[in-house]
Design an enzyme around this catalytic site. Structure first.
Site, PDB file in Angstrom:
ATOM      1  N   LYS A 112       0.864  -1.189   0.000  1.00 44.69           N
ATOM      2  CA  LYS A 112       0.000   0.000   0.000  1.00 44.69           C
ATOM      3  C   LYS A 112       0.896   1.233   0.000  1.00 44.69           C
ATOM      4  O   LYS A 112       1.945   1.250   0.668  1.00 44.69           O
ATOM      5  CB  LYS A 112      -0.883  -0.042   1.259  1.00 44.69           C
ATOM      6  N   SER A 192      -9.540   1.525   3.001  1.00 45.78           N
ATOM      7  CA  SER A 192      -8.604   2.277   2.190  1.00 45.78           C
ATOM      8  C   SER A 192      -7.532   1.403   1.546  1.00 45.78           C
ATOM      9  O   SER A 192      -6.874   1.834   0.613  1.00 45.78           O
ATOM     10  CB  SER A 192      -7.937   3.364   3.025  1.00 45.78           C
ATOM     11  N   SER A 216      -9.963  -0.782   7.236  1.00 49.74           N
ATOM     12  CA  SER A 216      -9.283  -0.637   5.950  1.00 49.74           C
ATOM     13  C   SER A 216      -8.583  -1.882   5.406  1.00 49.74           C
ATOM     14  O   SER A 216      -8.149  -1.888   4.248  1.00 49.74           O
ATOM     15  CB  SER A 216      -8.277   0.511   6.001  1.00 49.74           C
TER      16      SER A 216
END
Ligand code: NAG
Ligand code: NAG
Length: 514
Positions: A112, A192, A216
Site C-alpha cells: 500500500k 482504504s 481498511s
C-alpha cells in the site's frame, strides 16, 4: 515480452480479436506450472522443482498489470528494481540448500502506498503533496520483507491519505492513483487498502500489505474475495507508515489464501526499535511463526460467538441465508456456535464520539511527526498539506471531494480531552467486547463486515476476513475477531473455515480496450 512463458499466446490474441474476455486461458510456464491462483507454498514448490523462477513470476505479473491495471487501477507504481531482485533471488536459490530460505524468498509483494520504501519508489499515500518526498529509511515491515528475500514489486493504490482527507471522496480514490475498481463487478473495491485487495484478487501480484485504522484491511478483503489479517495493534511495526492513529493503526497482509496471509504475517511481525508498541506486543508472537496454525481441523472445540446486532441484512437475503449455512458448517467442523449474544453497552459504543475525536487529534500529531522526519518533502505539516490541496485544487479534485476530515483535525485542541477520549474507548472495550469474550469463554466472534470492524478498531483487537460468498456478483467476507494476541486461534479458525468452504473464485479478466 514474456511470450516464452505463455502457452497458446496466439490463441489468446485470437480471443481478444473476437472480443471475448469471459474465458481466459490458463497461463502456464514452459514447464507446465500455472501461476494464477498459486499459493506461496505452490510457488516455492515450483521453484524447488525448477518449474518456475522468480524472474518468470515478475514477468508474469508485469504482463498481468500491463493488461488489467488500466481498468482496475490497483497498482500505483512499479519498482524498476523488481527484475534484478528476482534475478538475485534466483541466484541465491541455486546456491543455498533447499528449505534453508524464508517462505517469502523470491515472492513478489505489493505495498500500500503509505508504506515507506527507501528505493526508487515514491511513498505518497496517493497524494501529490508527498510526491518527491524522501523517506529516511524503509518502513519496519519492509526491512523484514527485504531480509526474507521478498521482491518489492511496487506500490498499491488506496483511498488518499488512507481515507483521512475527506468523507466525500469515493472509497478507493486517490489523486495519484485514480479510482480503483472491484475486479468482480467494476464497482466499489472498498478502501482504504483497496489497491492491495484488487491486485491480489486479480492475480496482479502474489501477496500484498495493507494497513487498517478502522476497517481498511477487513472491508476491502471481503469486497474483493481475498483474505486479510488485521493484526493486534503493535504486533507489526508502523514505523515508516504514513499514519492516522498510532493507537489504532496496524499493518497486515492481504492475500488470496489464509496460508499466504499467515506466511506474510510471520515475516513482518515482531520488534522494531522504531515502534515502541512492538516491544510489548512481541509477547504475542508465537515461537515457530504462524504457519503451524494452518490446521484443517482448526475449528474443532472452538467457541464462536454470534452477535446478531452485527448482522445488518434482512432475513431472506442471500447474505443472511449464506451466513446461516456457514454457522452449520462451523458446527459440523466441531465449533460451538453461541448464538444471539449481546454486547451490553453496544448503544453507548455506537453513540460515543471518542473515536472520531481521538482519530482526528492523533492524525494531526502523528502526521506532523511523520512529515518532520522525512529527509526532504514538499510538505512538513498538516497545515502544509491543506495549503497544498488548495493550491493544487484541480490536481487533487478539491472542489469535488474537499478535505473536511483534514480541516476538522487541524482545528482540534485539548490534549486533556484526547486523554479522556482514549480512556473512554478502553473502558467501552473492557465492559463491551472483552466482557463478552471472557464471560462466554469465546475464541472469536464471527460476523460480516459491519460496525464490528469498529469494535475491533477501538480496542486494538485482531480480525481475519475470509471469502464468504457473492451477492449479485459482489463478493462479501466473514470476519473472525478476537482478543489481543489471538492471531494463532484466529488463523486456525479462518484456515479451517476456508478449507471447508473454498469460496474464493478468481474474478473475470479485465482487459483494457486496445
Ligand atoms: C516517483 O515519482 C517521480 C516524480 O513523478 C517519477 O519521475 C518516478 O518515476 C516515480 N518513481 C517510480 C518508481 O515510479
Ligand atoms: C467520555 O465519556 C463520557 C461518559 O460517557 C462522556 O460524557 C464524554 O463526552 C466522553 N468524552 C469524549 C472526549 O468523548
Amino acid at each position: 515480452m514474456a511470450c516464452n512463458i505463455v502457452r497458446g499466446f496466439s490463441l489468446l490474441i485470437f480471443l481478444i480479436t473476437l472480443g471475448t474476455f469471459s474465458s481466459f486461458l490458463p497461463i502456464t510456464t514452459a514447464q507446465g506450472f500455472k501461476i494464477e491462483e498459486a499459493t506461496v507454498y505452490d510457488l516455492q514448490f515450483a521453484f524447488q522443482r525448477n518449474q518456475l523462477t522468480s524472474r518468470q513470476l515478475v514477468e508474469f505479473y508485469h504482463k498481468q498489470i500491463q493488461t488489467q491495471n488500466p481498468v482496475l487501477k490497483g497498482v500505483l507504481e512499479l519498482n524498476p528494481d523488481a527484475l534484478s531482485q528476482a534475478d538475485k533471488a534466483d541466484q541465491e536459490r541455486k546456491a543455498k540448500a533447499p528449505g534453508s530460505l524464508s517462505p517469502l524468498h523470491g515472492i513478489p509483494i505489493l505495498l500500500k502506498d503509505n508504506i515507506a520504501t527507501k528505493d526508487k519508489l515514491n511513498t505518497t499515500a496517493g497524494s501529490f503533496a508527498l510526491l518527491g518526498s524522501v523517506v529516511p529509511r524503509d518502513a519496519g515491515v519492509v526491512t523484514r520483507l527485504r531480509k526474507s528475500g521478498a521482491i518489492i514489486l511496487g506500490k498499491a493504490t488506496l483511498s488518499e491519505w488512507s481515507y483521512y482527507r475527506s468523507n466525500a471522496a469515493p472509497s478507493g480514490w486517490s489523486a495519484r492513483g485514480g479510482h480503483g475498481k472491484n475486479p468482480y463487478n467494476l464497482g466499489n473495491p472498498c478502501g482504504s487498502s483497496s489497491g492491495p485487495a484488487i491486485s491480489v484478487a486479480a492475480n496482479l501480484v502474489a501477496v500484498s500489505l495493507g494497513s487498517e485504522t478502522d476497517g481498511s484491511i477487513l472491508c476491502p478483503s471481503g469486497s474483493n474475495s481475498v483474505v486479510g489479517i488485521k493484526p493486534t495493534v503493535g504486533l507489526t511495526s508502523r514505523a515508516g507508515v504514513v499514519p492516522i492513529s498510532p493507537r489504532q493503526d496496524t499493518i497486515g497482509p492481504i492475500c488470496r489464501t489464509v496460508s499466504d496471509a499467515a506466511l506474510v504475517l510471520e515475516t513482518i511481525a515482531g520488534i522494531d526499535i522504531n515502534d515502541k508498541a512492538t516491544i510489548k506486543a512481541s509477547n504475542y508472537v508465537p515461537k515457530g511463526g504462524y504457519a503451524q496454525f494452518l490446521k484443517k481441523d482448526g475449528l474443532r472445540g472452538k467457541r464462536l460467538g454470534v452477535v446478531r446486532d452485527f448482522y445488518g441484512f434482512e432475513k431472506g437475503t442471500l447474505q443472511h441465508e449464506t451466513f446461516e449455512l456457514h454457522f452449520k458448517t462451523l458446527r459440523q467442523k466441531g465449533a460451538v456456535v453461541l448464538d444471539n449474544l449481546k454486547i451490553e453497552n453496544l448503544d453507548e459504543i455506537l453513540n460515543d464520539q471518542s473515536e472520531s475525536f481521538a482519530m482526528g487529534f492523533e492524525f494531526k500529531l502523528s502526521l506532523n511527526s511523520y512529515l518532520r522526519d522525512l529527509v526532504a518533502s514538499p510538505v512538513r505539516s498538516l497545515d502544509d498539506v491543506i495549503a497544498f490541496n488548495k493550491k493544487h485544487s484541480k490536481l487533487e479534485k478539491l472542489e469535488e471531494y474537499g478535505q473536511d476530515l483534514m480541516l476538522i483535525a487541524q482545528k482540534l485542541k485539548g490534549i486533556g480531552t484526547l486523554k479522556e477520549a482514549v480512556l473512554n474507548m478502553s473502558r467501552l472495550s473492557h465492559i463491551g467486547f472483552e466482557k463478552l469474550m471472557i464471560t462466554n469463554k469465546l475464541d472469536a466472534v464471527v460476523a460480516p463486515f459491519s460496525f464490528f470492524g469498529s469494535i475491533l478498531a477501538i480496542g486494538g483487537y485482531p480480525g481475519v476476513s475470509v471469502p464468504a460468498g457473492y451477492e449479485k456478483g459482489a463478493p462479501f467476507g466473514i470476519i473472525f475477531g478476537g482478543l489481543k494476541g489471538s492471531e494463532p486461534k484466529l488463523i486456525e479458525i479462518a484456515y479451517s473455515f476456508e478449507q471447508a468452504t473454498m469460496i474464493r473464485k478468481p474474478p473475470p479478466v479485465r482487459k483494457s480496450k486496445v
